[in-house]
Design a protein around this motif. Structure first.
Motif, short mmCIF file in Angstrom:
data_model
loop_
_atom_site.label_atom_id
_atom_site.label_comp_id
_atom_site.label_asym_id
_atom_site.label_seq_id
_atom_site.Cartn_x
_atom_site.Cartn_y
_atom_site.Cartn_z
N CYS A 129 27.06 3.55 -36.10
CA CYS A 129 26.26 2.62 -35.31
C CYS A 129 25.47 1.71 -36.24
O CYS A 129 24.71 2.18 -37.08
CB CYS A 129 25.30 3.38 -34.38
N TRP A 133 21.33 0.37 -31.83
CA TRP A 133 20.75 1.68 -31.53
C TRP A 133 20.22 1.82 -30.11
O TRP A 133 20.32 2.89 -29.50
CB TRP A 133 19.68 2.06 -32.56
N MET A 136 23.20 2.25 -27.98
CA MET A 136 23.80 3.56 -28.29
C MET A 136 23.04 4.66 -27.54
O MET A 136 23.64 5.54 -26.93
CB MET A 136 23.76 3.79 -29.81
N HIS A 137 21.72 4.58 -27.60
CA HIS A 137 20.92 5.60 -26.93
C HIS A 137 21.18 5.60 -25.43
O HIS A 137 21.37 6.65 -24.82
CB HIS A 137 19.43 5.40 -27.24
N LEU A 152 25.81 11.53 -35.95
CA LEU A 152 25.47 10.14 -36.23
C LEU A 152 25.57 9.99 -37.75
O LEU A 152 24.67 10.40 -38.48
CB LEU A 152 24.07 9.82 -35.72
N TYR A 155 22.96 7.87 -40.56
CA TYR A 155 22.00 7.46 -39.54
C TYR A 155 21.01 6.42 -40.10
O TYR A 155 20.27 6.71 -41.04
CB TYR A 155 21.22 8.67 -39.00
N GLY A 157 19.03 4.48 -37.80
CA GLY A 157 18.10 4.11 -36.72
C GLY A 157 16.67 4.42 -37.14
O GLY A 157 16.39 4.81 -38.28
N MET A 161 13.36 7.39 -33.12
CA MET A 161 14.50 7.76 -32.26
C MET A 161 15.14 9.08 -32.65
O MET A 161 16.02 9.58 -31.92
CB MET A 161 15.55 6.65 -32.29
N LEU A 165 17.26 11.44 -29.91
CA LEU A 165 18.70 11.58 -30.17
C LEU A 165 19.05 13.04 -30.43
O LEU A 165 20.09 13.54 -29.97
CB LEU A 165 19.10 10.70 -31.37
#
Ligand SMILES: [Zn+2]
Length: 276
Positions: A129, A133, A136-137, A152, A155, A157, A161, A165
Motif C-alpha cells: 500500500c 492508507w 485501504m483501511h 502489511l 508498512y 502508514g 493507524m 489495523l
C-alpha cells in the motif's frame, strides 16, 4: 538462529543465480522466505523455486503495478496455482496511488477479490500500500479478510493507524530500506507495532538498505546495486536494537509470528538439517 524473510521477490530476473543466493541466505540462517509473485508471468517461476528450495514459501497475486497486464483468465489461473501448489499463500496484492501514471481504476476490485479469496481459504495475504492508507483501511473494514491475519509489507502508514489495523488482523514487516536516516517517520510507526505482530523483510532485490547493512553487495546486469536476501540478518540486528531486545529473543518472537501467520513449515526440519 533461524531467520524468516516475510517478503521478497526471488523470482525477479535480476537474480541470475538463485543457487548462489540460497547458499548465502543459508549461511546467515534464513530458513524460510515468502517469495511473492506479482503478475501471471511470475507465478510459474515462483512455483519452480518452491519445488527446488524448501525454504521458499510460494505466494501468488496480482500487484497493482502489473494489473494492466492481466489476461481475461487471471482469476481462474490464480485459483489454479493456489490449488496445485502446496502451502501457497496470496500476494502481492494491494493499492497504489504513488506510482506516477499508474491507473487507479480497477485496483480496488482486484484487491478486494484477492483478499476475499485469501479469507475463504484462511491463508495469509501480503499487501502493498502506497499513498492509499485511508482507502485501504476502509476496504479492510468492509471486506472479509483471513481469520489468521494478513501482512502489511513495508508498512509506511501512520503511527496512529497501527492499532486499528492490528485490530483488523494486520502484521507489519520492517524492510532494510527503513534503516535510512530519512525514514524516521516509518521507524516511529514501527515502534508502535505490537511485538506479536512484527515481521522482518528484505523485499529483495528492491529496497536496498544503507551501506552499513548491505553486507552482500551485488549488481544487476546493468551495474545497478541490488538488495541481496542475505542482508536479512543485518535488518534483524537493527530491529533488535530499535526494540531493545537481544537478537535471539527477537528471532524467537519473529519465528512465532511468522508461523502463526503463514502456517507451519513442513520442510523446516530438513532445512535445519541442511544448514547445521
Ligand atoms: Zn514486494
Amino acid at each position: 538462529m533461524r531467520l524468516y524473510d516475510a517478503h521478497n521477490h526471488l523470482q525477479d530476473s535480476r537474480f541470475t543465480a538463485p543457487e548462489k543466493i540460497m547458499a548465502a541466505t543459508d549461511g546467515v540462517g534464513v530458513v524460510r522466505m515468502v517469495v511473492n509473485g506479482a503478475c501471471e508471468e511470475d507465478w510459474p517461476l515462483v512455483r519452480q523455486l518452491a519445488e527446488k528450495f524448501p525454504q521458499v514459501l510460494p505466494s501468488f497475486g496480482y500487484h497493482p503495478w502489473y494489473l494492466h497486464e492481466r489476461t481475461a483468465e487471471w482469476q481462474k489461473r490464480l485459483v489454479a496455482f493456489l490449488d496445485s501448489t502446496p502451502a501457497a499463500v496470496i500476494g502481492e496484492i494491494g493499492l497504489d496511488r504513488w506510482k506516477p501514471d499508474l491507473p487507479y481504476v480497477g485496483q480496488e476490485e482486484a484487491f478486494v477479490w484477492q483478499l476475499q479469496l485469501a479469507a475463504e481459504r484462511n491463508i495469509a495475504a501480503s499487501i502493498h500500500c502506497l499513498q492509499a492508507w485511508g482507502r485501504m483501511h476502509e476496504l479492510l473494514c468492509d471486506t472479509p479478510s483471513p481469520a489468521r491475519g494478513f501482512l502489511l509489507h513495508s508498512y509506511g502508514g501512520s503511527k496512529e493507524m497501527v492499532a486499528p489495523l492490528a485490530k483488523l488482523g494486520a502484521y507489519f514487516s520492517f524492510p532494510g530500506y527503513f534503516m535510512h536516516e530519512r525514514k524516521a517517520r516509518q521507524r516511529a510507526a514501527f515502534a508502535a507495532v505490537p511485538l506479536d505482530r512484527l515481521l522482518i523483510e528484505t523485499d529483495a532485490p528492491d529496497q536496498l538498505p544503507p551501506d552499513s547493512a548491505n553486507r552482500f553487495p551485488f549488481h544487476d546486469a546493468g551495474g545497478k546495486m541490488m538488495n541481496h536476501p542475505a542482508n536479512l540478518r543485518a535488518i534483524y540486528e537493527f530491529v533488535a536494537t530499535e526494540r531493545g531486545l537481544q537478537l535471539e529473543a527477537l528471532a524467537a518472537q519473529v519465528e512465532e509470528n511468522f508461523s502463526r501467520l503463514f502456517g507451519p513449515a513442513p520442510a523446516l526440519d530438513s532445512v535445519m538439517r541442511r544448514t547445521t
